[in-house]
Scaffold this active site. Structure first.
Site, PDB file in Angstrom:
ATOM      1  N   LYS A  11     -38.779  50.571  31.782  1.00 23.34           N
ATOM      2  CA  LYS A  11     -38.728  51.720  30.862  1.00 23.34           C
ATOM      3  C   LYS A  11     -37.713  52.771  31.324  1.00 23.34           C
ATOM      4  O   LYS A  11     -37.263  52.759  32.485  1.00 23.34           O
ATOM      5  CB  LYS A  11     -40.135  52.321  30.748  1.00 23.34           C
ATOM      6  CG  LYS A  11     -41.145  51.379  30.080  1.00 23.34           C
ATOM      7  CD  LYS A  11     -42.506  52.051  29.914  1.00 23.34           C
ATOM      8  CE  LYS A  11     -43.484  51.145  29.186  1.00 23.34           C
ATOM      9  NZ  LYS A  11     -44.804  51.817  28.972  1.00 23.34           N
ATOM     10  N   TYR A  51     -43.866  48.980  19.056  1.00 17.00           N
ATOM     11  CA  TYR A  51     -45.162  49.593  19.373  1.00 17.00           C
ATOM     12  C   TYR A  51     -46.012  49.848  18.115  1.00 17.00           C
ATOM     13  O   TYR A  51     -46.921  50.681  18.156  1.00 17.00           O
ATOM     14  CB  TYR A  51     -44.953  50.901  20.135  1.00 17.00           C
ATOM     15  CG  TYR A  51     -44.659  50.713  21.612  1.00 17.00           C
ATOM     16  CD1 TYR A  51     -45.599  50.153  22.477  1.00 17.00           C
ATOM     17  CD2 TYR A  51     -43.445  51.122  22.170  1.00 17.00           C
ATOM     18  CE1 TYR A  51     -45.346  49.990  23.827  1.00 17.00           C
ATOM     19  CE2 TYR A  51     -43.181  50.958  23.527  1.00 17.00           C
ATOM     20  CZ  TYR A  51     -44.144  50.398  24.350  1.00 17.00           C
ATOM     21  OH  TYR A  51     -43.888  50.248  25.700  1.00 17.00           O
ATOM     22  N   PHE A  59     -50.672  59.404  21.021  1.00 19.22           N
ATOM     23  CA  PHE A  59     -49.473  59.468  21.864  1.00 19.22           C
ATOM     24  C   PHE A  59     -48.289  58.708  21.273  1.00 19.22           C
ATOM     25  O   PHE A  59     -47.245  58.589  21.910  1.00 19.22           O
ATOM     26  CB  PHE A  59     -49.781  58.946  23.274  1.00 19.22           C
ATOM     27  CG  PHE A  59     -50.333  57.546  23.310  1.00 19.22           C
ATOM     28  CD1 PHE A  59     -49.495  56.442  23.222  1.00 19.22           C
ATOM     29  CD2 PHE A  59     -51.703  57.330  23.448  1.00 19.22           C
ATOM     30  CE1 PHE A  59     -50.010  55.156  23.253  1.00 19.22           C
ATOM     31  CE2 PHE A  59     -52.223  56.036  23.478  1.00 19.22           C
ATOM     32  CZ  PHE A  59     -51.365  54.953  23.381  1.00 19.22           C
ATOM     33  N   ARG A  87     -49.064  41.408  34.473  1.00 18.85           N
ATOM     34  CA  ARG A  87     -49.963  42.567  34.344  1.00 18.85           C
ATOM     35  C   ARG A  87     -50.500  42.977  35.718  1.00 18.85           C
ATOM     36  O   ARG A  87     -50.693  44.161  35.999  1.00 18.85           O
ATOM     37  CB  ARG A  87     -51.136  42.242  33.404  1.00 18.85           C
ATOM     38  CG  ARG A  87     -50.754  41.962  31.954  1.00 18.85           C
ATOM     39  CD  ARG A  87     -50.233  43.167  31.207  1.00 18.85           C
ATOM     40  NE  ARG A  87     -51.116  44.297  31.235  1.00 18.85           N
ATOM     41  CZ  ARG A  87     -51.015  45.358  30.413  1.00 18.85           C
ATOM     42  NH1 ARG A  87     -50.067  45.401  29.481  1.00 18.85           N
ATOM     43  NH2 ARG A  87     -51.839  46.365  30.514  1.00 18.85           N
ATOM     44  N   THR A  93     -52.400  51.014  33.509  1.00 21.93           N
ATOM     45  CA  THR A  93     -51.565  51.887  32.666  1.00 21.93           C
ATOM     46  C   THR A  93     -51.375  53.260  33.304  1.00 21.93           C
ATOM     47  O   THR A  93     -50.268  53.792  33.336  1.00 21.93           O
ATOM     48  CB  THR A  93     -52.241  52.059  31.279  1.00 21.93           C
ATOM     49  OG1 THR A  93     -52.541  50.766  30.750  1.00 21.93           O
ATOM     50  CG2 THR A  93     -51.346  52.810  30.321  1.00 21.93           C
ATOM     51  N   ARG A 104     -46.528  50.237  39.080  1.00 15.26           N
ATOM     52  CA  ARG A 104     -46.890  51.562  38.564  1.00 15.26           C
ATOM     53  C   ARG A 104     -47.396  52.483  39.674  1.00 15.26           C
ATOM     54  O   ARG A 104     -47.125  53.686  39.662  1.00 15.26           O
ATOM     55  CB  ARG A 104     -47.902  51.416  37.430  1.00 15.26           C
ATOM     56  CG  ARG A 104     -47.205  50.946  36.132  1.00 15.26           C
ATOM     57  CD  ARG A 104     -48.167  50.488  35.091  1.00 15.26           C
ATOM     58  NE  ARG A 104     -47.560  50.400  33.766  1.00 15.26           N
ATOM     59  CZ  ARG A 104     -48.157  49.858  32.707  1.00 15.26           C
ATOM     60  NH1 ARG A 104     -49.389  49.366  32.829  1.00 15.26           N
ATOM     61  NH2 ARG A 104     -47.559  49.825  31.539  1.00 15.26           N
ATOM     62  N   ASN A 114     -44.566  55.252  32.639  1.00 13.85           N
ATOM     63  CA  ASN A 114     -45.175  54.368  33.643  1.00 13.85           C
ATOM     64  C   ASN A 114     -44.315  53.146  33.988  1.00 13.85           C
ATOM     65  O   ASN A 114     -44.822  52.111  34.398  1.00 13.85           O
ATOM     66  CB  ASN A 114     -46.592  53.988  33.221  1.00 13.85           C
ATOM     67  CG  ASN A 114     -46.634  53.303  31.870  1.00 13.85           C
ATOM     68  OD1 ASN A 114     -45.594  53.017  31.299  1.00 13.85           O
ATOM     69  ND2 ASN A 114     -47.825  53.032  31.384  1.00 13.85           N
ATOM     70  N   HIS A 117     -43.282  47.877  30.886  1.00 13.18           N
ATOM     71  CA  HIS A 117     -44.138  47.309  29.839  1.00 13.18           C
ATOM     72  C   HIS A 117     -44.375  45.845  30.174  1.00 13.18           C
ATOM     73  O   HIS A 117     -43.482  45.181  30.703  1.00 13.18           O
ATOM     74  CB  HIS A 117     -43.459  47.372  28.463  1.00 13.18           C
ATOM     75  CG  HIS A 117     -44.158  46.519  27.440  1.00 13.18           C
ATOM     76  ND1 HIS A 117     -45.245  46.972  26.742  1.00 13.18           N
ATOM     77  CD2 HIS A 117     -43.973  45.219  27.067  1.00 13.18           C
ATOM     78  CE1 HIS A 117     -45.680  45.991  25.957  1.00 13.18           C
ATOM     79  NE2 HIS A 117     -44.931  44.914  26.144  1.00 13.18           N
ATOM     80  N   GLU A 128     -43.696  39.197  21.266  1.00 10.95           N
ATOM     81  CA  GLU A 128     -42.813  40.214  21.857  1.00 10.95           C
ATOM     82  C   GLU A 128     -41.501  39.602  22.366  1.00 10.95           C
ATOM     83  O   GLU A 128     -40.444  40.220  22.238  1.00 10.95           O
ATOM     84  CB  GLU A 128     -43.558  40.946  22.979  1.00 10.95           C
ATOM     85  CG  GLU A 128     -44.699  41.801  22.430  1.00 10.95           C
ATOM     86  CD  GLU A 128     -45.436  42.597  23.500  1.00 10.95           C
ATOM     87  OE1 GLU A 128     -45.143  42.432  24.707  1.00 10.95           O
ATOM     88  OE2 GLU A 128     -46.302  43.406  23.113  1.00 10.95           O
TER      89      GLU A 128
HETATM   90  P1  IDP Z   1     -50.125  49.145  28.743  1.00  7.35           P
HETATM   91  O1  IDP Z   1     -48.638  49.498  28.762  1.00  7.35           O
HETATM   92  O2  IDP Z   1     -50.719  49.181  30.119  1.00  7.35           O
HETATM   93  O3  IDP Z   1     -50.401  47.849  28.025  1.00  7.35           O
HETATM   94  P2  IDP Z   1     -51.144  50.497  26.363  1.00  7.35           P
HETATM   95  O4  IDP Z   1     -52.534  51.031  26.227  1.00  7.35           O
HETATM   96  O5  IDP Z   1     -50.775  49.272  25.603  1.00  7.35           O
HETATM   97  O6  IDP Z   1     -50.859  50.311  27.934  1.00  7.35           O
HETATM   98  O7  IDP Z   1     -50.172  51.692  25.952  1.00  7.35           O
HETATM   99  C1  IDP Z   1     -48.802  51.462  25.709  1.00  7.35           C
HETATM  100  C2  IDP Z   1     -48.000  52.542  26.365  1.00  7.35           C
HETATM  101  O8  IDP Z   1     -48.275  53.790  25.718  1.00  7.35           O
HETATM  102  C3  IDP Z   1     -48.322  52.810  27.845  1.00  7.35           C
HETATM  103  O9  IDP Z   1     -47.709  51.902  28.737  1.00  7.35           O
HETATM  104  C4  IDP Z   1     -47.805  54.223  28.014  1.00  7.35           C
HETATM  105  O10 IDP Z   1     -46.382  54.268  28.146  1.00  7.35           O
HETATM  106  C5  IDP Z   1     -48.195  54.849  26.675  1.00  7.35           C
HETATM  107  N1  IDP Z   1     -49.507  55.508  26.751  1.00  7.35           N
HETATM  108  C6  IDP Z   1     -50.723  54.915  26.813  1.00  7.35           C
HETATM  109  N2  IDP Z   1     -51.718  55.834  26.878  1.00  7.35           N
HETATM  110  C7  IDP Z   1     -51.099  57.033  26.860  1.00  7.35           C
HETATM  111  C8  IDP Z   1     -51.596  58.384  26.912  1.00  7.35           C
HETATM  112  O11 IDP Z   1     -52.797  58.650  26.988  1.00  7.35           O
HETATM  113  N3  IDP Z   1     -50.640  59.376  26.871  1.00  7.35           N
HETATM  114  C9  IDP Z   1     -49.295  59.118  26.778  1.00  7.35           C
HETATM  115  N4  IDP Z   1     -48.806  57.872  26.735  1.00  7.35           N
HETATM  116  C10 IDP Z   1     -49.691  56.842  26.773  1.00  7.35           C
HETATM  117 MG    MG Z   2     -50.114  47.360  26.037  1.00  7.22          MG
END
Ligand code: IDP
Ligand code: MG
Length: 140
Positions: A11, A51, A59, A87, A93, A104, A114, A117, A128
């Protein structure tokens, strides 16, 4: 276990801090090989489409802004059990909850910024990978 292919994105926060090499090394050390790689500055439409599953989340706007602010590195990673292994290497996350040694935990700035992805299931990995790469761009 089986050989799988999964989608990984380094990212903007990590590309901006010159962490591409360190992150790819982490995958290679654990047996995941990049079989396709592209550096790209995502358009708003590309980020929103990628997304789309999160479009009702609070968010979503922030996530699209972040993912389009500077280039990312998009990869297809291949190896044994690649979806789950990716993962695991990424970590939770929220970096505050990520295990020691995960990408992370090492590099992420926050739950939003973070660093990486990774596809969350074999089914989504196929969707994807196809979103970003033609089959002719993947070389085993
Ligand atoms: P993941 O990347 O671990 O699969 P997801 O829940 O799929 O997590 O969320 C996608 C992306 O959205 C996260 O990697 C992060 O960049 C962003 N994200 C998730 N939760 C939040 C939040 O509470 N605040 C801001 N950004 C968030
Ligand atoms: Mg995800």
């Amino acid at each position: 276990m089986a050989i799988e292919t999964t989608l990984s994105i380094i990212k903007p926060d990590a590309v901006e801090r010159n962490l591409i090499g360190k992150i790819i090394s982490r995958f290679e050390e654990d047996g995941l090989r990049p079989v396709a790689i592209r550096r790209q500055h995502l358009s708003r439409a590309e980020a929103e489409g990628f997304y789309a599953v999160h479009k009702e989340r609070p968010f979503f706007g922030e996530l699209v802004e972040f993912m389009t602010r500077s280039p990312v590195v998009i990869m297809a990673l291949r190896g044994e059990d690649a979806v789950a292994k990716n993962r695991e290497i990424m970590g939770a996350t929220n970096p505050a909850q990520a295990a020691d040694g995960t990408i992370r935990k090492l590099y992420a700035n926050s739950i939003g910024e973070n660093s990486v992805h990774g596809s969350d299931s074999v089914e989504n990995a196929a969707i994807e990978v196809a979103y970003f790469f033609r089959t002719t761009e993947i070389a085993d």
